[in-house]
Design a protein around this motif. Structure first.
Motif, mmCIF file in Angstrom:
data_model
loop_
_atom_site.group_PDB
_atom_site.id
_atom_site.type_symbol
_atom_site.label_atom_id
_atom_site.label_comp_id
_atom_site.label_asym_id
_atom_site.label_seq_id
_atom_site.Cartn_x
_atom_site.Cartn_y
_atom_site.Cartn_z
ATOM 1 N N HIS A 119 53.248 41.506 4.071
ATOM 2 C CA HIS A 119 54.042 42.731 4.174
ATOM 3 C C HIS A 119 54.953 42.887 2.964
ATOM 4 O O HIS A 119 55.315 41.909 2.318
ATOM 5 C CB HIS A 119 54.902 42.699 5.444
ATOM 6 C CG HIS A 119 54.094 42.527 6.688
ATOM 7 N ND1 HIS A 119 53.683 41.297 7.138
ATOM 8 C CD2 HIS A 119 53.590 43.447 7.547
ATOM 9 C CE1 HIS A 119 52.977 41.451 8.245
ATOM 10 N NE2 HIS A 119 52.899 42.738 8.511
ATOM 11 N N ILE A 120 55.313 44.136 2.702
ATOM 12 C CA ILE A 120 56.328 44.423 1.694
ATOM 13 C C ILE A 120 57.470 45.168 2.372
ATOM 14 O O ILE A 120 57.287 45.758 3.442
ATOM 15 C CB ILE A 120 55.778 45.276 0.520
ATOM 16 C CG1 ILE A 120 55.227 46.616 1.015
ATOM 17 C CG2 ILE A 120 54.752 44.493 -0.281
ATOM 18 C CD1 ILE A 120 54.883 47.605 -0.089
ATOM 19 N N ARG A 121 58.638 45.126 1.750
ATOM 20 C CA ARG A 121 59.780 45.908 2.222
ATOM 21 C C ARG A 121 60.191 46.856 1.112
ATOM 22 O O ARG A 121 60.387 46.433 -0.039
ATOM 23 C CB ARG A 121 60.952 44.989 2.601
ATOM 24 C CG ARG A 121 62.110 45.733 3.279
ATOM 25 C CD ARG A 121 63.227 44.791 3.680
ATOM 26 N NE ARG A 121 63.907 44.209 2.543
ATOM 27 C CZ ARG A 121 64.832 44.838 1.803
ATOM 28 N NH1 ARG A 121 65.178 46.075 2.081
ATOM 29 N NH2 ARG A 121 65.401 44.229 0.783
ATOM 30 N N ILE A 122 60.298 48.141 1.437
ATOM 31 C CA ILE A 122 60.694 49.157 0.461
ATOM 32 C C ILE A 122 62.183 48.980 0.169
ATOM 33 O O ILE A 122 63.013 49.034 1.075
ATOM 34 C CB ILE A 122 60.417 50.587 0.996
ATOM 35 C CG1 ILE A 122 58.949 50.752 1.434
ATOM 36 C CG2 ILE A 122 60.830 51.629 -0.035
ATOM 37 C CD1 ILE A 122 57.925 50.589 0.356
ATOM 38 N N THR A 123 62.529 48.780 -1.104
ATOM 39 C CA THR A 123 63.921 48.516 -1.475
ATOM 40 C C THR A 123 64.596 49.690 -2.185
ATOM 41 O O THR A 123 65.820 49.773 -2.217
ATOM 42 C CB THR A 123 64.015 47.279 -2.390
ATOM 43 O OG1 THR A 123 63.202 47.490 -3.550
ATOM 44 C CG2 THR A 123 63.550 46.031 -1.655
ATOM 45 N N LYS A 124 63.797 50.581 -2.766
ATOM 46 C CA LYS A 124 64.379 51.705 -3.497
ATOM 47 C C LYS A 124 63.338 52.820 -3.580
ATOM 48 O O LYS A 124 62.144 52.543 -3.710
ATOM 49 C CB LYS A 124 64.777 51.259 -4.909
ATOM 50 C CG LYS A 124 65.513 52.279 -5.730
ATOM 51 C CD LYS A 124 65.903 51.682 -7.075
ATOM 52 C CE LYS A 124 66.558 52.714 -7.969
ATOM 53 N NZ LYS A 124 66.831 52.193 -9.307
ATOM 54 N N ILE A 125 63.804 54.063 -3.496
ATOM 55 C CA ILE A 125 62.912 55.222 -3.607
ATOM 56 C C ILE A 125 63.566 56.223 -4.548
ATOM 57 O O ILE A 125 64.771 56.456 -4.477
ATOM 58 C CB ILE A 125 62.688 55.900 -2.239
ATOM 59 C CG1 ILE A 125 62.126 54.900 -1.231
ATOM 60 C CG2 ILE A 125 61.753 57.101 -2.380
ATOM 61 C CD1 ILE A 125 62.092 55.426 0.197
ATOM 62 N N ARG A 126 62.759 56.784 -5.434
ATOM 63 C CA ARG A 126 63.260 57.864 -6.285
ATOM 64 C C ARG A 126 62.125 58.833 -6.588
ATOM 65 O O ARG A 126 60.961 58.547 -6.322
ATOM 66 C CB ARG A 126 63.910 57.324 -7.548
ATOM 67 C CG ARG A 126 62.994 56.609 -8.491
ATOM 68 C CD ARG A 126 63.786 56.032 -9.671
ATOM 69 N NE ARG A 126 62.932 55.434 -10.651
ATOM 70 C CZ ARG A 126 62.445 54.208 -10.599
ATOM 71 N NH1 ARG A 126 62.745 53.435 -9.568
ATOM 72 N NH2 ARG A 126 61.673 53.735 -11.553
ATOM 73 N N ILE A 127 62.484 59.969 -7.142
ATOM 74 C CA ILE A 127 61.515 61.001 -7.508
ATOM 75 C C ILE A 127 61.575 61.186 -9.017
ATOM 76 O O ILE A 127 62.664 61.265 -9.592
ATOM 77 C CB ILE A 127 61.861 62.339 -6.810
ATOM 78 C CG1 ILE A 127 61.814 62.184 -5.295
ATOM 79 C CG2 ILE A 127 60.912 63.442 -7.265
ATOM 80 C CD1 ILE A 127 62.434 63.347 -4.541
#
Length: 194
Positions: A119-127
């Motif tokens: 599994h991975i864990r999402i740590t940051k999101i940007r556009i």
């Protein structure tokens, strides 16, 4: 739980499992979302778009929490899709025989997320726009650095920069002309959790 797929032809799943790939870009295709993003089309303001969606309950409900628009959420744990053939130990014959009849035996598109061991864990999101990728982000996307830059499966790389190698890779994965079209993308930073 959701699953995420990485291209096996270019060994991107293996790169994630080896902790060499810690970032992925997914093209934004929702037309209403694209119209809103275009209103903020400058490098400085695009960073604010995601925050605007996070703090506005109506926009969050319509976009951020809509899985058709933004597939993965901040701090979400996501299963790495692998075919059952890849994850079933050779010694586990009983499990192997029952799974071999399943459609996901050789095709990870049809596996259950709950069955996946990694599994991975999402740590940051940007556009951002696809071509705004930095050299450091190209490396985080799985580009290798040696005498020249290359991606797995490419011998004697002709690429002098990480961006050139990434542009070639994204055109192979997402279709010819993807780099040139410079679409808006969600950039997901992640860490391998198990």
């Amino acid at each position: 739980m959701q699953k995420i797929m990485f291209n096996d032809k270019y060994c991107l799943t293996d790169s994630v499992l080896a902790k060499r790939k810690t970032q992925t870009r997914r093209i934004i295709t929702n037309k209403e979302m694209l119209e809103i993003i275009k209103k903020f089309d400058s490098p400085a303001s695009l960073f604010l778009v995601y925050d605007r969606f996070v703090f506005n309950p109506d926009l969050r409900k319509r976009f951020i929490n809509n899985r058709k628009v933004m597939r993965y959420q901040m701090n979400e744990t996501v299963a790495i899709a692998q075919s059952y053939a890849d994850i079933t130990p050779q010694a586990d014959w009983a499990n192997c025989m029952t799974r071999k009849e399943e459609i996901g035996w050789n095709n990870k598109m049809f596996v259950c997320a709950e069955d996946m061991p990694h599994h991975i864990r999402i740590t940051k999101i940007r556009i951002e726009r696809l071509q705004e990728i930095s050299d450091e982000d190209c490396i985080a996307e799985g580009i290798w650095k040696g005498v020249t830059y290359w991606y797995h499966g490419l011998a004697n790389s002709p690429y002098r920069t990480a961006k050139e190698a990434y542009a070639a890779l994204i055109d192979k994965i997402s279709g010819k002309g993807t780099w040139k079209n410079n679409p808006y993308v969600f950039v997901y930073d992640f860490e391998l959790s198990d």
